[in-house]
Design a protein around this motif. Structure first.
Motif, PDB file in Angstrom:
ATOM      1  N   ALA A  77      58.769  39.762  39.227  1.00  0.00           N
ATOM      2  CA  ALA A  77      57.628  38.864  39.379  1.00  0.00           C
ATOM      3  C   ALA A  77      56.596  39.519  40.296  1.00  0.00           C
ATOM      4  O   ALA A  77      56.944  40.083  41.327  1.00  0.00           O
ATOM      5  CB  ALA A  77      58.088  37.542  39.964  1.00  0.00           C
ATOM      6  N   ILE A  79      53.068  38.996  42.443  1.00  0.00           N
ATOM      7  CA  ILE A  79      52.103  38.054  43.020  1.00  0.00           C
ATOM      8  C   ILE A  79      50.722  38.680  42.862  1.00  0.00           C
ATOM      9  O   ILE A  79      50.491  39.804  43.319  1.00  0.00           O
ATOM     10  CB  ILE A  79      52.424  37.791  44.510  1.00  0.00           C
ATOM     11  CG1 ILE A  79      53.819  37.176  44.643  1.00  0.00           C
ATOM     12  CG2 ILE A  79      51.366  36.892  45.142  1.00  0.00           C
ATOM     13  CD1 ILE A  79      54.423  37.305  46.030  1.00  0.00           C
ATOM     14  N   THR A  80      49.824  37.973  42.188  1.00  0.00           N
ATOM     15  CA  THR A  80      48.502  38.562  41.926  1.00  0.00           C
ATOM     16  C   THR A  80      47.386  37.867  42.705  1.00  0.00           C
ATOM     17  O   THR A  80      46.261  38.345  42.740  1.00  0.00           O
ATOM     18  CB  THR A  80      48.161  38.502  40.422  1.00  0.00           C
ATOM     19  OG1 THR A  80      48.255  37.138  39.997  1.00  0.00           O
ATOM     20  CG2 THR A  80      49.113  39.360  39.606  1.00  0.00           C
ATOM     21  N   ALA A  82      47.122  35.754  46.526  1.00  0.00           N
ATOM     22  CA  ALA A  82      47.729  35.105  47.686  1.00  0.00           C
ATOM     23  C   ALA A  82      46.828  35.328  48.895  1.00  0.00           C
ATOM     24  O   ALA A  82      45.985  36.246  48.889  1.00  0.00           O
ATOM     25  CB  ALA A  82      49.122  35.677  47.948  1.00  0.00           C
ATOM     26  N   TYR A  83      46.978  34.467  49.889  1.00  0.00           N
ATOM     27  CA  TYR A  83      46.146  34.570  51.093  1.00  0.00           C
ATOM     28  C   TYR A  83      47.013  34.476  52.345  1.00  0.00           C
ATOM     29  O   TYR A  83      48.029  33.788  52.346  1.00  0.00           O
ATOM     30  CB  TYR A  83      45.103  33.449  51.093  1.00  0.00           C
ATOM     31  CG  TYR A  83      44.188  33.538  49.889  1.00  0.00           C
ATOM     32  CD1 TYR A  83      43.057  34.351  49.913  1.00  0.00           C
ATOM     33  CD2 TYR A  83      44.493  32.848  48.720  1.00  0.00           C
ATOM     34  CE1 TYR A  83      42.241  34.464  48.801  1.00  0.00           C
ATOM     35  CE2 TYR A  83      43.691  32.952  47.594  1.00  0.00           C
ATOM     36  CZ  TYR A  83      42.559  33.768  47.641  1.00  0.00           C
ATOM     37  OH  TYR A  83      41.774  33.895  46.529  1.00  0.00           O
TER      38      TYR A  83
ATOM     39  N   ILE B  64      57.707  38.911  51.601  1.00  0.00           N
ATOM     40  CA  ILE B  64      57.124  39.641  50.474  1.00  0.00           C
ATOM     41  C   ILE B  64      56.683  41.029  50.923  1.00  0.00           C
ATOM     42  O   ILE B  64      56.473  41.278  52.107  1.00  0.00           O
ATOM     43  CB  ILE B  64      55.916  38.904  49.853  1.00  0.00           C
ATOM     44  CG1 ILE B  64      54.796  38.720  50.884  1.00  0.00           C
ATOM     45  CG2 ILE B  64      56.308  37.555  49.275  1.00  0.00           C
ATOM     46  CD1 ILE B  64      53.475  38.402  50.257  1.00  0.00           C
ATOM     47  N   ILE B  66      53.656  43.468  50.585  1.00  0.00           N
ATOM     48  CA  ILE B  66      52.249  43.468  50.181  1.00  0.00           C
ATOM     49  C   ILE B  66      51.841  44.886  49.787  1.00  0.00           C
ATOM     50  O   ILE B  66      52.077  45.835  50.531  1.00  0.00           O
ATOM     51  CB  ILE B  66      51.357  42.946  51.328  1.00  0.00           C
ATOM     52  CG1 ILE B  66      51.725  41.480  51.639  1.00  0.00           C
ATOM     53  CG2 ILE B  66      49.876  43.073  50.962  1.00  0.00           C
ATOM     54  CD1 ILE B  66      51.090  40.932  52.897  1.00  0.00           C
ATOM     55  N   VAL B  69      45.454  44.696  49.100  1.00  0.00           N
ATOM     56  CA  VAL B  69      44.666  43.598  49.674  1.00  0.00           C
ATOM     57  C   VAL B  69      43.187  43.902  49.476  1.00  0.00           C
ATOM     58  O   VAL B  69      42.741  45.012  49.742  1.00  0.00           O
ATOM     59  CB  VAL B  69      44.955  43.422  51.190  1.00  0.00           C
ATOM     60  CG1 VAL B  69      44.190  42.234  51.753  1.00  0.00           C
ATOM     61  CG2 VAL B  69      46.448  43.255  51.454  1.00  0.00           C
ATOM     62  N   ALA B  77      40.519  37.661  53.332  1.00  0.00           N
ATOM     63  CA  ALA B  77      41.266  38.747  52.698  1.00  0.00           C
ATOM     64  C   ALA B  77      42.138  38.169  51.588  1.00  0.00           C
ATOM     65  O   ALA B  77      42.781  37.141  51.756  1.00  0.00           O
ATOM     66  CB  ALA B  77      42.124  39.461  53.723  1.00  0.00           C
ATOM     67  N   LYS B  78      42.136  38.858  50.437  1.00  0.00           N
ATOM     68  CA  LYS B  78      42.879  38.354  49.277  1.00  0.00           C
ATOM     69  C   LYS B  78      43.950  39.370  48.896  1.00  0.00           C
ATOM     70  O   LYS B  78      43.646  40.540  48.657  1.00  0.00           O
ATOM     71  CB  LYS B  78      41.890  38.153  48.121  1.00  0.00           C
ATOM     72  CG  LYS B  78      42.496  37.658  46.829  1.00  0.00           C
ATOM     73  CD  LYS B  78      41.395  37.534  45.775  1.00  0.00           C
ATOM     74  CE  LYS B  78      41.969  37.219  44.409  1.00  0.00           C
ATOM     75  NZ  LYS B  78      40.879  37.154  43.401  1.00  0.00           N
ATOM     76  N   ILE B  79      45.193  38.917  48.858  1.00  0.00           N
ATOM     77  CA  ILE B  79      46.290  39.785  48.440  1.00  0.00           C
ATOM     78  C   ILE B  79      46.303  39.796  46.910  1.00  0.00           C
ATOM     79  O   ILE B  79      46.389  38.742  46.276  1.00  0.00           O
ATOM     80  CB  ILE B  79      47.638  39.262  48.987  1.00  0.00           C
ATOM     81  CG1 ILE B  79      47.597  39.238  50.522  1.00  0.00           C
ATOM     82  CG2 ILE B  79      48.802  40.114  48.480  1.00  0.00           C
ATOM     83  CD1 ILE B  79      48.651  38.354  51.160  1.00  0.00           C
ATOM     84  N   THR B  80      46.173  40.996  46.314  1.00  0.00           N
ATOM     85  CA  THR B  80      46.084  41.064  44.853  1.00  0.00           C
ATOM     86  C   THR B  80      47.319  41.692  44.216  1.00  0.00           C
ATOM     87  O   THR B  80      47.469  41.661  43.001  1.00  0.00           O
ATOM     88  CB  THR B  80      44.837  41.858  44.413  1.00  0.00           C
ATOM     89  OG1 THR B  80      44.898  43.153  45.031  1.00  0.00           O
ATOM     90  CG2 THR B  80      43.564  41.157  44.832  1.00  0.00           C
ATOM     91  N   GLU B  81      48.174  42.290  45.047  1.00  0.00           N
ATOM     92  CA  GLU B  81      49.440  42.778  44.504  1.00  0.00           C
ATOM     93  C   GLU B  81      50.523  42.693  45.576  1.00  0.00           C
ATOM     94  O   GLU B  81      50.396  43.297  46.647  1.00  0.00           O
ATOM     95  CB  GLU B  81      49.315  44.231  43.994  1.00  0.00           C
ATOM     96  CG  GLU B  81      50.583  44.670  43.259  1.00  0.00           C
ATOM     97  CD  GLU B  81      50.532  46.117  42.755  1.00  0.00           C
ATOM     98  OE1 GLU B  81      49.450  46.740  42.807  1.00  0.00           O
ATOM     99  OE2 GLU B  81      51.589  46.612  42.336  1.00  0.00           O
ATOM    100  N   ALA B  82      51.555  41.952  45.276  1.00  0.00           N
ATOM    101  CA  ALA B  82      52.667  41.799  46.217  1.00  0.00           C
ATOM    102  C   ALA B  82      53.910  41.412  45.433  1.00  0.00           C
ATOM    103  O   ALA B  82      53.812  40.937  44.296  1.00  0.00           O
ATOM    104  CB  ALA B  82      52.334  40.729  47.251  1.00  0.00           C
ATOM    105  N   TYR B  83      55.070  41.664  46.044  1.00  0.00           N
ATOM    106  CA  TYR B  83      56.334  41.362  45.374  1.00  0.00           C
ATOM    107  C   TYR B  83      57.266  40.620  46.323  1.00  0.00           C
ATOM    108  O   TYR B  83      57.229  40.849  47.526  1.00  0.00           O
ATOM    109  CB  TYR B  83      56.996  42.659  44.898  1.00  0.00           C
ATOM    110  CG  TYR B  83      56.127  43.404  43.921  1.00  0.00           C
ATOM    111  CD1 TYR B  83      56.184  43.122  42.568  1.00  0.00           C
ATOM    112  CD2 TYR B  83      55.208  44.366  44.366  1.00  0.00           C
ATOM    113  CE1 TYR B  83      55.351  43.777  41.665  1.00  0.00           C
ATOM    114  CE2 TYR B  83      54.370  45.019  43.476  1.00  0.00           C
ATOM    115  CZ  TYR B  83      54.450  44.714  42.121  1.00  0.00           C
ATOM    116  OH  TYR B  83      53.617  45.348  41.239  1.00  0.00           O
TER     117      TYR B  83
END
Lengths: 204, 204
Positions: A77, A79-80, A82-83, B64, B66, B69, B77-83
């Motif tokens: 999975a 995460i695309t 998140a803040y 997670i 990260i 960002v 700040a926006k996280i655009t890829e995380a697992y």
């Protein structure tokens, strides 16, 4: 400056040699930690404490708000969206000698004072809650240009916060007076439980 | 079935009426919790405990990793890829009556046993570390179809894990025998510290 060995440290002959150099030891220690942030030093200490069954203390994960998650076929999975969100507690907690330990860690380049703006109201409130439950609350404050690190009990921090209404700074001399200084050490490089031991002695 | 009121609960006349209905109380309680998961119930209890200065217990954020960002101008700040990553500890910890409390929460639809596959090796190891430091470790196990929730001490869980090598299940009857049952209550709906109090009495 005296070198305090944590109990149970396995010394390699290399570090034993380093100590024998005497005068250059402090420099060697500083060199060894060069570029290592306070957080990293605390994490290494916690790993050391866990491995040697001295304490169970972990850093809490960074709190985030997850908005969107993709579930691609045949892979993890993702995460695309998140803040980051404001933490409602301090960063570290755990158990040491049967006692609940709760703290945050902050460093400053200032030499003569520590700015209170480094703390948030909710962190102060959380530490006050911890004290009300007979937990052990403190902050680890590092003056980087002095290479001095202190375990500063939460009761003093809360007093200063109220006195200065969350603004201004706490003078270095007051922190040094009310704190337990973390002694120099090699492994872990920041053996902060040594200072906590002194704090416990005062409490008992 | 007796209703146990937590100390310091402010009862509204509405809930007082509910209690007087007698026979339908259990049904009303179940109805009130309908659709509420165990985690949500524990979070509500923790909020209640904090507000009433009974305990300071928080759920840890989901850990997670990260990767990417974005820092858009003029916004957060926006996280655009995380697992998601495997937690190395349990989900909840904190301080209650000066003691370190550490636990995880699991629910099952099974009626007669609790499958050990609900736990990870590292959670069992973490609970063993906590016990070694004289912390209080347990799991809150809810049998949803029975509407029964237990505070099951870590020492029993660890024993079962070793006995069954992390596989199979723990029979319901053994959990019921070795646990402290969470009594029914209205506010909070899952007053699990009542069961922890019984556990403490056995320890003292």
């Amino acid at each position: 400056m005296a070198i305090n060995y944590p109990a149970g440290t396995r010394r390699t002959s290399a570090t034993a040699n380093q100590v024998r150099i005497g005068k250059t030891t402090k420099k060697a220690l500083t060199f060894g930690r060069r570029g290592m942030g306070l957080e990293e030093e605390i994490n290494l200490a916690n790993t050391y404490y866990l491995a040697n069954q001295l304490a169970v203390i972990h850093k809490k994960p960074t709190p985030i708000t997850i908005v969107k998650v993709d579930y691609p076929a045949r892979s993890a999975a993702k995460i695309t969206e998140a803040y980051f969100k404001q933490a409602s507690t301090t960063d570290y907690n755990g158990v040491y000698q049967g006692r609940y330990i709760d703290f945050d860690a902050k460093e400053t380049k200032n030499k003569t004072s520590f700015p209170l703006k480094n703390f948030h109201e909710h962190q102060i409130a959380h530490l006050a809650h911890v004290l009300a439950q007979n937990g052990i609350g403190f902050v680890i404050i590092k003056f980087t240009t002095r290479d001095e690190t202190f375990v500063y009990p939460a009761k003093h921090l809360i007093k200063q916060w109220q006195l200065r209404q969350g603004k201004q700074s706490i003078p270095y001399l007051e922190i040094a007076r009310d704190s337990f200084r973390v002694p120099n050490s090699l492994n872990p490089s920041l053996d902060y439980l040594k200072a906590v031991d002194q704090y416990f002695q005062q409490l008992d």
